[in-house]
Write a protein that holds these residues in place. Sequence first.
Motif, PDB file in Angstrom:
ATOM      1  N   ALA A  10       0.837  -1.196   0.000  1.00 17.73           N
ATOM      2  CA  ALA A  10       0.000   0.000   0.000  1.00 17.73           C
ATOM      3  C   ALA A  10       0.869   1.242   0.000  1.00 17.73           C
ATOM      4  O   ALA A  10       2.014   1.216   0.425  1.00 17.73           O
ATOM      5  N   GLY A  11       0.291   2.329  -0.481  1.00 13.61           N
ATOM      6  CA  GLY A  11       0.998   3.602  -0.511  1.00 13.61           C
ATOM      7  C   GLY A  11       1.514   3.916  -1.905  1.00 13.61           C
ATOM      8  O   GLY A  11       1.328   3.149  -2.851  1.00 13.61           O
ATOM      9  N   HIS A  12       2.191   5.052  -2.028  1.00 18.90           N
ATOM     10  CA  HIS A  12       2.708   5.460  -3.330  1.00 18.90           C
ATOM     11  C   HIS A  12       3.846   4.562  -3.805  1.00 18.90           C
ATOM     12  O   HIS A  12       4.203   4.578  -4.983  1.00 18.90           O
ATOM     13  N   GLY A  15       4.333  -2.147  -4.539  1.00 22.27           N
ATOM     14  CA  GLY A  15       5.048  -3.024  -5.439  1.00 22.27           C
ATOM     15  C   GLY A  15       6.563  -2.962  -5.315  1.00 22.27           C
ATOM     16  O   GLY A  15       7.260  -3.782  -5.893  1.00 22.27           O
ATOM     17  N   GLU A  16       7.087  -2.014  -4.564  1.00 17.18           N
ATOM     18  CA  GLU A  16       8.534  -1.886  -4.378  1.00 17.18           C
ATOM     19  C   GLU A  16       9.041  -2.967  -3.430  1.00 17.18           C
ATOM     20  O   GLU A  16       8.321  -3.419  -2.549  1.00 17.18           O
ATOM     21  N   VAL A  17      10.305  -3.348  -3.613  1.00 21.25           N
ATOM     22  CA  VAL A  17      10.948  -4.338  -2.751  1.00 21.25           C
ATOM     23  C   VAL A  17      11.856  -3.594  -1.784  1.00 21.25           C
ATOM     24  O   VAL A  17      12.623  -2.714  -2.189  1.00 21.25           O
ATOM     25  N   TYR A  18      11.765  -3.940  -0.510  1.00 21.77           N
ATOM     26  CA  TYR A  18      12.559  -3.307   0.533  1.00 21.77           C
ATOM     27  C   TYR A  18      13.207  -4.370   1.413  1.00 21.77           C
ATOM     28  O   TYR A  18      12.772  -5.519   1.442  1.00 21.77           O
ATOM     29  N   ARG A  47       0.867  -4.124   8.356  1.00 20.01           N
ATOM     30  CA  ARG A  47      -0.218  -4.610   7.501  1.00 20.01           C
ATOM     31  C   ARG A  47      -0.015  -4.222   6.044  1.00 20.01           C
ATOM     32  O   ARG A  47      -0.690  -4.748   5.163  1.00 20.01           O
ATOM     33  N   HIS A  48       0.898  -3.293   5.774  1.00 15.94           N
ATOM     34  CA  HIS A  48       1.096  -2.788   4.420  1.00 15.94           C
ATOM     35  C   HIS A  48       2.308  -3.385   3.721  1.00 15.94           C
ATOM     36  O   HIS A  48       2.746  -2.864   2.693  1.00 15.94           O
ATOM     37  N   ILE A  49       2.852  -4.461   4.271  1.00 10.90           N
ATOM     38  CA  ILE A  49       3.979  -5.137   3.628  1.00 10.90           C
ATOM     39  C   ILE A  49       3.711  -6.637   3.558  1.00 10.90           C
ATOM     40  O   ILE A  49       2.898  -7.161   4.308  1.00 10.90           O
ATOM     41  N   LYS A  70      21.193  -2.503  -2.351  1.00  8.31           N
ATOM     42  CA  LYS A  70      20.865  -2.390  -3.769  1.00  8.31           C
ATOM     43  C   LYS A  70      21.217  -3.672  -4.514  1.00  8.31           C
ATOM     44  O   LYS A  70      20.441  -4.152  -5.343  1.00  8.31           O
ATOM     45  N   HIS A  71      22.378  -4.234  -4.211  1.00  7.20           N
ATOM     46  CA  HIS A  71      22.815  -5.466  -4.867  1.00  7.20           C
ATOM     47  C   HIS A  71      21.880  -6.630  -4.531  1.00  7.20           C
ATOM     48  O   HIS A  71      21.492  -7.409  -5.417  1.00  7.20           O
ATOM     49  N   LEU A  72      21.497  -6.761  -3.269  1.00  6.74           N
ATOM     50  CA  LEU A  72      20.603  -7.830  -2.839  1.00  6.74           C
ATOM     51  C   LEU A  72      19.247  -7.732  -3.531  1.00  6.74           C
ATOM     52  O   LEU A  72      18.723  -8.726  -4.043  1.00  6.74           O
ATOM     53  N   ILE A  73      18.677  -6.542  -3.583  1.00  2.00           N
ATOM     54  CA  ILE A  73      17.368  -6.343  -4.223  1.00  2.00           C
ATOM     55  C   ILE A  73      17.472  -6.596  -5.723  1.00  2.00           C
ATOM     56  O   ILE A  73      16.595  -7.220  -6.323  1.00  2.00           O
ATOM     57  N   LYS A  74      18.568  -6.150  -6.333  1.00  2.00           N
ATOM     58  CA  LYS A  74      18.766  -6.373  -7.765  1.00  2.00           C
ATOM     59  C   LYS A  74      18.855  -7.864  -8.077  1.00  2.00           C
ATOM     60  O   LYS A  74      18.248  -8.342  -9.036  1.00  2.00           O
ATOM     61  N   LEU A  75      19.586  -8.614  -7.259  1.00  2.00           N
ATOM     62  CA  LEU A  75      19.690 -10.063  -7.465  1.00  2.00           C
ATOM     63  C   LEU A  75      18.331 -10.742  -7.306  1.00  2.00           C
ATOM     64  O   LEU A  75      17.977 -11.634  -8.083  1.00  2.00           O
ATOM     65  N   TYR A  76      17.565 -10.334  -6.310  1.00  2.00           N
ATOM     66  CA  TYR A  76      16.241 -10.926  -6.095  1.00  2.00           C
ATOM     67  C   TYR A  76      15.332 -10.652  -7.289  1.00  2.00           C
ATOM     68  O   TYR A  76      14.680 -11.569  -7.800  1.00  2.00           O
TER      69      TYR A  76
END
Length: 84
Positions: A10-12, A15-18, A47-49, A70-76
């Motif tokens: 949820a939010g702007h 769909g982003e990965v954190y 509740r929003h993740i 950044k590297h971890l998220i890019k690999l995922y």
Amino acid sequence: MIGFLAYSLAGHDKGEVYLIVEETKDFVYVVNGTVRTVDKPKKKNKRHIQIIKNHNPRLEIPSVTNEDIKHLIKLYCRDIKEVK
């Protein structure tokens, strides 16, 4: 939950990965290494993740850098595209 990757539901930033770096009773603090850095994490309601349980990184959260995140998220994200 600390150390897990998570999708924003949820939010702007939907769909982003954190990467979750801190947790309280109702909230988590997430970073992605670019806009949300280790110095400036985003506060998100639990509740929003959605936790990504099939990908458990082995990072020491106190010593993690923005480049590591950044590297971890890019690999995922690359692995997900290969599976589809």
